[in-house]
Design a protein around this motif. Structure first.
Motif, PDB file in Angstrom:
ATOM      1  N   LEU A 156       0.864  -1.177   0.000  1.00 32.86           N
ATOM      2  CA  LEU A 156       0.000   0.000   0.000  1.00 32.86           C
ATOM      3  C   LEU A 156       0.904   1.230   0.000  1.00 32.86           C
ATOM      4  CD1 LEU A 156      -2.577  -1.033   2.776  1.00 32.86           C
ATOM      5  CD2 LEU A 156      -2.855  -1.262   0.289  1.00 32.86           C
ATOM      6  N   THR A 157       0.500   2.271  -0.755  1.00 34.29           N
ATOM      7  CA  THR A 157       1.316   3.483  -0.868  1.00 34.29           C
ATOM      8  C   THR A 157       0.554   4.677  -0.322  1.00 34.29           C
ATOM      9  OG1 THR A 157       2.437   2.622  -2.825  1.00 34.29           O
ATOM     10  CG2 THR A 157       2.575   4.990  -2.448  1.00 34.29           C
ATOM     11  N   PHE A 158       1.238   5.480   0.507  1.00 31.43           N
ATOM     12  CA  PHE A 158       0.681   6.694   1.108  1.00 31.43           C
ATOM     13  C   PHE A 158       1.699   7.814   0.936  1.00 31.43           C
ATOM     14  CE2 PHE A 158      -0.706   2.957   3.339  1.00 31.43           C
ATOM     15  CZ  PHE A 158      -2.081   3.094   3.456  1.00 31.43           C
ATOM     16  N   LYS A 159       1.438   8.725   0.019  1.00 33.96           N
ATOM     17  CA  LYS A 159       2.369   9.828  -0.248  1.00 33.96           C
ATOM     18  C   LYS A 159       3.773   9.266  -0.464  1.00 33.96           C
ATOM     19  CE  LYS A 159      -0.269  13.509   2.002  1.00 33.96           C
ATOM     20  NZ  LYS A 159      -0.262  14.571   3.030  1.00 33.96           N
ATOM     21  N   ASP A 160       4.679   9.472   0.502  1.00 33.30           N
ATOM     22  CA  ASP A 160       6.056   9.009   0.306  1.00 33.30           C
ATOM     23  C   ASP A 160       6.380   7.783   1.158  1.00 33.30           C
ATOM     24  OD1 ASP A 160       6.007  10.208   2.770  1.00 33.30           O
ATOM     25  OD2 ASP A 160       7.772  11.467   2.458  1.00 33.30           O
ATOM     26  N   TYR A 161       5.378   6.988   1.483  1.00 36.03           N
ATOM     27  CA  TYR A 161       5.527   5.854   2.401  1.00 36.03           C
ATOM     28  C   TYR A 161       4.880   4.619   1.788  1.00 36.03           C
ATOM     29  CZ  TYR A 161       4.724   3.220   6.805  1.00 36.03           C
ATOM     30  OH  TYR A 161       4.690   2.274   7.797  1.00 36.03           O
ATOM     31  N   LYS A 162       5.538   3.468   1.938  1.00 38.30           N
ATOM     32  CA  LYS A 162       4.976   2.206   1.473  1.00 38.30           C
ATOM     33  C   LYS A 162       4.987   1.184   2.606  1.00 38.30           C
ATOM     34  CE  LYS A 162       6.492   2.596  -3.399  1.00 38.30           C
ATOM     35  NZ  LYS A 162       5.199   2.475  -4.084  1.00 38.30           N
ATOM     36  N   MET A 163       3.958   0.370   2.638  1.00 34.63           N
ATOM     37  CA  MET A 163       3.872  -0.676   3.653  1.00 34.63           C
ATOM     38  C   MET A 163       3.262  -1.932   3.042  1.00 34.63           C
ATOM     39  SD  MET A 163       0.555   0.462   5.944  1.00 34.63           S
ATOM     40  CE  MET A 163       0.351  -1.169   6.674  1.00 34.63           C
ATOM     41  N   LEU A 164       3.584  -3.083   3.629  1.00 35.94           N
ATOM     42  CA  LEU A 164       2.936  -4.316   3.240  1.00 35.94           C
ATOM     43  C   LEU A 164       1.454  -4.232   3.595  1.00 35.94           C
ATOM     44  CD1 LEU A 164       5.638  -6.843   4.473  1.00 35.94           C
ATOM     45  CD2 LEU A 164       4.883  -6.575   2.103  1.00 35.94           C
ATOM     46  N   ASP A 165       0.623  -4.737   2.724  1.00 34.50           N
ATOM     47  CA  ASP A 165      -0.826  -4.688   2.907  1.00 34.50           C
ATOM     48  C   ASP A 165      -1.235  -5.765   3.909  1.00 34.50           C
ATOM     49  OD1 ASP A 165      -3.573  -4.739   2.735  1.00 34.50           O
ATOM     50  OD2 ASP A 165      -3.647  -4.734   0.548  1.00 34.50           O
ATOM     51  N   PRO A 166      -1.687  -5.406   5.108  1.00 31.31           N
ATOM     52  CA  PRO A 166      -2.036  -6.413   6.117  1.00 31.31           C
ATOM     53  C   PRO A 166      -3.153  -7.350   5.685  1.00 31.31           C
ATOM     54  CG  PRO A 166      -1.780  -4.260   7.137  1.00 31.31           C
ATOM     55  CD  PRO A 166      -1.781  -4.033   5.656  1.00 31.31           C
ATOM     56  N   GLY A 167      -3.985  -6.910   4.733  1.00 28.47           N
ATOM     57  CA  GLY A 167      -5.096  -7.742   4.291  1.00 28.47           C
ATOM     58  C   GLY A 167      -4.740  -8.720   3.198  1.00 28.47           C
ATOM     59  N   ASN A 168      -3.552  -8.612   2.663  1.00 28.42           N
ATOM     60  CA  ASN A 168      -3.129  -9.497   1.583  1.00 28.42           C
ATOM     61  C   ASN A 168      -2.533 -10.775   2.179  1.00 28.42           C
ATOM     62  OD1 ASN A 168      -1.273 -10.741  -0.377  1.00 28.42           O
ATOM     63  ND2 ASN A 168      -1.771  -8.980  -1.666  1.00 28.42           N
ATOM     64  N   PRO A 169      -3.118 -11.944   1.930  1.00 28.31           N
ATOM     65  CA  PRO A 169      -2.611 -13.175   2.561  1.00 28.31           C
ATOM     66  C   PRO A 169      -1.191 -13.533   2.149  1.00 28.31           C
ATOM     67  CG  PRO A 169      -4.339 -13.667   0.956  1.00 28.31           C
ATOM     68  CD  PRO A 169      -4.327 -12.187   1.123  1.00 28.31           C
ATOM     69  N   ASP A 170      -0.789 -13.170   0.937  1.00 27.81           N
ATOM     70  CA  ASP A 170       0.595 -13.434   0.527  1.00 27.81           C
ATOM     71  C   ASP A 170       1.575 -12.573   1.312  1.00 27.81           C
ATOM     72  OD1 ASP A 170      -0.112 -15.345  -1.409  1.00 27.81           O
ATOM     73  OD2 ASP A 170      -0.494 -13.784  -2.902  1.00 27.81           O
ATOM     74  N   ALA A 171       1.204 -11.318   1.554  1.00 22.94           N
ATOM     75  CA  ALA A 171       2.049 -10.438   2.362  1.00 22.94           C
ATOM     76  C   ALA A 171       2.125 -10.940   3.798  1.00 22.94           C
ATOM     77  CB  ALA A 171       1.504  -9.011   2.325  1.00 22.94           C
ATOM     78  N   ARG A 172       1.002 -11.403   4.322  1.00 20.45           N
ATOM     79  CA  ARG A 172       0.992 -11.919   5.687  1.00 20.45           C
ATOM     80  C   ARG A 172       1.887 -13.164   5.803  1.00 20.45           C
ATOM     81  NH1 ARG A 172      -4.051 -12.062   6.252  1.00 20.45           N
ATOM     82  NH2 ARG A 172      -4.469 -14.264   5.828  1.00 20.45           N
ATOM     83  N   GLU A 173       1.804 -14.059   4.828  1.00 19.38           N
ATOM     84  CA  GLU A 173       2.651 -15.247   4.846  1.00 19.38           C
ATOM     85  C   GLU A 173       4.125 -14.865   4.737  1.00 19.38           C
ATOM     86  OE1 GLU A 173       3.205 -19.531   2.491  1.00 19.38           O
ATOM     87  OE2 GLU A 173       1.841 -18.003   1.710  1.00 19.38           O
ATOM     88  N   PHE A 174       4.416 -13.838   3.953  1.00 18.38           N
ATOM     89  CA  PHE A 174       5.794 -13.372   3.819  1.00 18.38           C
ATOM     90  C   PHE A 174       6.339 -12.894   5.160  1.00 18.38           C
ATOM     91  CE2 PHE A 174       8.770  -9.835   2.892  1.00 18.38           C
ATOM     92  CZ  PHE A 174       9.754 -10.553   2.224  1.00 18.38           C
ATOM     93  N   ILE A 175       5.568 -12.090   5.879  1.00 20.50           N
ATOM     94  CA  ILE A 175       5.996 -11.613   7.202  1.00 20.50           C
ATOM     95  C   ILE A 175       6.232 -12.794   8.133  1.00 20.50           C
ATOM     96  CG2 ILE A 175       5.346 -10.244   9.215  1.00 20.50           C
ATOM     97  CD1 ILE A 175       3.586  -8.551   7.293  1.00 20.50           C
ATOM     98  N   LEU A 176       5.335 -13.755   8.095  1.00 22.33           N
ATOM     99  CA  LEU A 176       5.460 -14.934   8.952  1.00 22.33           C
ATOM    100  C   LEU A 176       6.735 -15.714   8.617  1.00 22.33           C
ATOM    101  CD1 LEU A 176       3.844 -16.381  11.205  1.00 22.33           C
ATOM    102  CD2 LEU A 176       2.848 -17.808   9.419  1.00 22.33           C
ATOM    103  N   ASN A 177       7.048 -15.822   7.337  1.00 22.75           N
ATOM    104  CA  ASN A 177       8.264 -16.522   6.932  1.00 22.75           C
ATOM    105  C   ASN A 177       9.523 -15.787   7.389  1.00 22.75           C
ATOM    106  OD1 ASN A 177       6.833 -18.569   5.666  1.00 22.75           O
ATOM    107  ND2 ASN A 177       6.918 -17.606   3.648  1.00 22.75           N
ATOM    108  N   VAL A 178       9.506 -14.464   7.289  1.00 18.90           N
ATOM    109  CA  VAL A 178      10.646 -13.657   7.730  1.00 18.90           C
ATOM    110  C   VAL A 178      10.896 -13.869   9.218  1.00 18.90           C
ATOM    111  CG1 VAL A 178      11.426 -11.290   8.126  1.00 18.90           C
ATOM    112  CG2 VAL A 178      10.453 -11.918   5.907  1.00 18.90           C
ATOM    113  N   MET A 179       9.828 -13.795  10.007  1.00 16.97           N
ATOM    114  CA  MET A 179       9.959 -13.967  11.453  1.00 16.97           C
ATOM    115  C   MET A 179      10.407 -15.386  11.798  1.00 16.97           C
ATOM    116  SD  MET A 179       8.522 -15.294  14.391  1.00 16.97           S
ATOM    117  CE  MET A 179       6.987 -15.879  13.682  1.00 16.97           C
TER     118      MET A 179
END
Length: 498
Positions: A156-179
């Motif tokens: 998700l993009t906000f002006k000059d900031y980007k973050m992983l989309d918490p609602g996207n299951p692929d992004a959530r799995e990615f965070i889980l894999n990193v941890m």
């Protein structure tokens, strides 16, 4: 052969006596955040050599140990990057000045931090920023394997900031894999998330509307869905930790105000903007501790500490509560408020039921001894050794006591040594030992931290003390075993005639 002076050796079951309002607390969480983003705490500059960064880190742990800190939150993931050897993300820009560039000569900052922490009996909690991907768009070039390059559709993009989309299951799995990668490959004591969930500002509006349509899981209200996105990740992380390394602690440090109506404040509602839901984390017991950032003064006009502290303390639900303090503001020489503010907050914590300790943002206020803050901790509030509080829901089985305790005298030295016992009922061995000293005839009270004269490091089973420190003729030495979660064995004692 040295002449043995063993007069008494026996096992004792020691009653626990509380010191709720004393500086002699036996169990208290005493933490510091080490922020690596923007080189806030470490390294002080990404242009430093490997040798210089190593020296800085070692000196930082020396300073924290001297101040009485027993837990460090070491930031290893600032914006989908890594200050460790990651299978998923590039090396951090804040480490080498170029995202994706490994240190040269090579070293692993997380592994070094773990080693330095454990050699000082300091817990090392791996601090992740779970969602932030790009702190400021265009600040530097992303690495080819950065998530903003490989999977921009997850962001998700906000002006000059980007973050992983918490609602996207692929992004959530990615965070889980990193941890999970860190959990399985490093000897960390904890996994820690900070307060960056959905953005502080601008508040999210329709940036995730398509994600909601596609992945709403039957939840009708988008605000409830956003909170559940975060809660779902926390549930999964807690499950992975308990499956793989149940001794590892998991906790989160949310913004100090959830809703203004809860504690009578008039500030920022994190529940409705960041979509963090700490009451659910506590109710569902998917965290081991909660660490709210209460960064305001006791009598602050909009967010008084004296209102927020008891409100948080009423919620713990059998989990630990540590308080985050803004020491980098309140210990700064430019601070216009009461110079005793931090000390008064520590005192208030100690007299409030269900509060188990403090964590300071950030480490530099201690390392650089701003306004004498580190000196005050060392000589007053943290004068005596304290162990992090025990977590009975994780483990209550104590290790076996030390074996074959002996006491010898060699010139001016009193020498205690012992052998490592076998495994306890849960298969665990001691990680270290505590040595207490009492004047002969004095009541033996293991909850009085002023009687602790030494805590060994891992593998150490000897203690040497100079007789000149002893002011009377007869003493009792007592040694206990400690396991990883702070469970303490019965004591083995011996009497010494000076």
């Amino acid at each position: 052969m040295k002449k043995q002076l063993i007069l008494i050796i026996l096992l004792l079951t020691i009653p626990i006596i509380s010191f709720a309002q004393s500086n002699n607390l036996k169990h208290e969480f005493r933490g510091a955040w080490v922020a690596t983003v923007a080189n806030i705490d470490w390294p002080s500059d990404f242009t430093l050599s490997t040798g210089q960064q190593t020296i800085e880190l070692v000196q930082m742990f020396d300073s924290l140990q001297s101040a009485g800190i027993n837990a460090v939150f070491f930031q290893i993931r600032t914006e989908c990057d890594a200050l460790y050897k990651s299978q998923y993300e590039p090396w951090s820009y804040w480490l080498t000045g170029k995202q994706g560039k490994a240190p040269e000569p090579y070293y692993d900052p997380l592994q070094l931090a773990i080693s330095e922490a454990h050699s000082r009996n300091i817990e090392l909690h791996a601090w992740f920023n779970p969602y932030r991907a790009v702190k400021k768009i265009g600040a530097y070039d992303p690495a080819p394997n950065h998530i903003s390059v490989t999977h921009p559709e997850w962001l998700l993009t906000f002006k000059d900031y980007k973050m992983l989309d918490p609602g996207n299951p692929d992004a959530r799995e990615f965070i889980l894999n990193v941890m999970t990668d860190v959990l399985l490959n490093y000897d960390v004591d904890g996994i820690h998330f900070d307060d960056y969930f959905y953005p502080y500002g601008p508040k999210i509006s329709n940036e995730d509307s398509l994600t909601f349509i596609k992945y709403n899981r039957g939840i009708k209200d988008i605000d409830e869905w956003r909170r559940d996105n975060i809660n779902q990740l926390m549930r999964e992380i807690y499950g992975v930790i308990n499956t793989n390394k149940p001794f590892v602690k998991f906790g989160i440090s949310p913004f100090g105000i959830v809703k203004n109506e809860y504690a009578g404040t008039n500030g920022f509602n994190s529940y409705d903007v960041l979509y963090c839901d700490p009451l659910t984390w506590l109710n569902e017991k998917i965290v081991d501790y909660i660490l709210p950032q209460l960064y305001w003064e006791i009598d602050h006009e909009l967010a008084p500490y004296k209102k927020l502290l008891p409100w948080w303390a009423s919620l713990t639900k059998g989990r630990h509560l540590y308080i985050g303090h803004f020491s980098s503001r309140m210990a700064d020489k430019k601070y216009k408020g009461d110079k005793a503010e931090l000390g008064n907050q520590i005192k208030m914590n100690r007299t409030t039921e269900n509060v188990q300790g403090s964590v300071f943002f950030s480490a530099k206020s201690i390392v650089k001894n701003w306004s004498g803050f580190a000196d005050t901790l060392h000589t007053d509030y943290y004068k005596f050794t304290a162990l992090p509080p025990k977590m009975d829901w994780k483990d209550t089985i104590p290790p076996l006591p030390p074996v074959d305790l002996k006491i010898d005298k060699n010139g001016n030295d009193v020498i205690l040594d012992w052998r490592t016992p076998g495994p306890a009922a849960d298969g665990n061995y001691p990680v270290n030992y505590i040595v207490y000293r009492f004047v002969y005839g004095e009541k033996i009270n293991l909850n009085d931290a002023s009687k602790i004269i030494h805590r060994t490091t891992a593998g150490e089973s000897i203690f040497i003390e100079n007789k000149e420190k002893l002011s009377t003729s007869e003493y009792i030495y007592l040694v206990t075993s400690i396991d990883r979660l702070g469970n303490e064995s019965e004591g083995v004692i011996t009497k010494f005639n000076n």
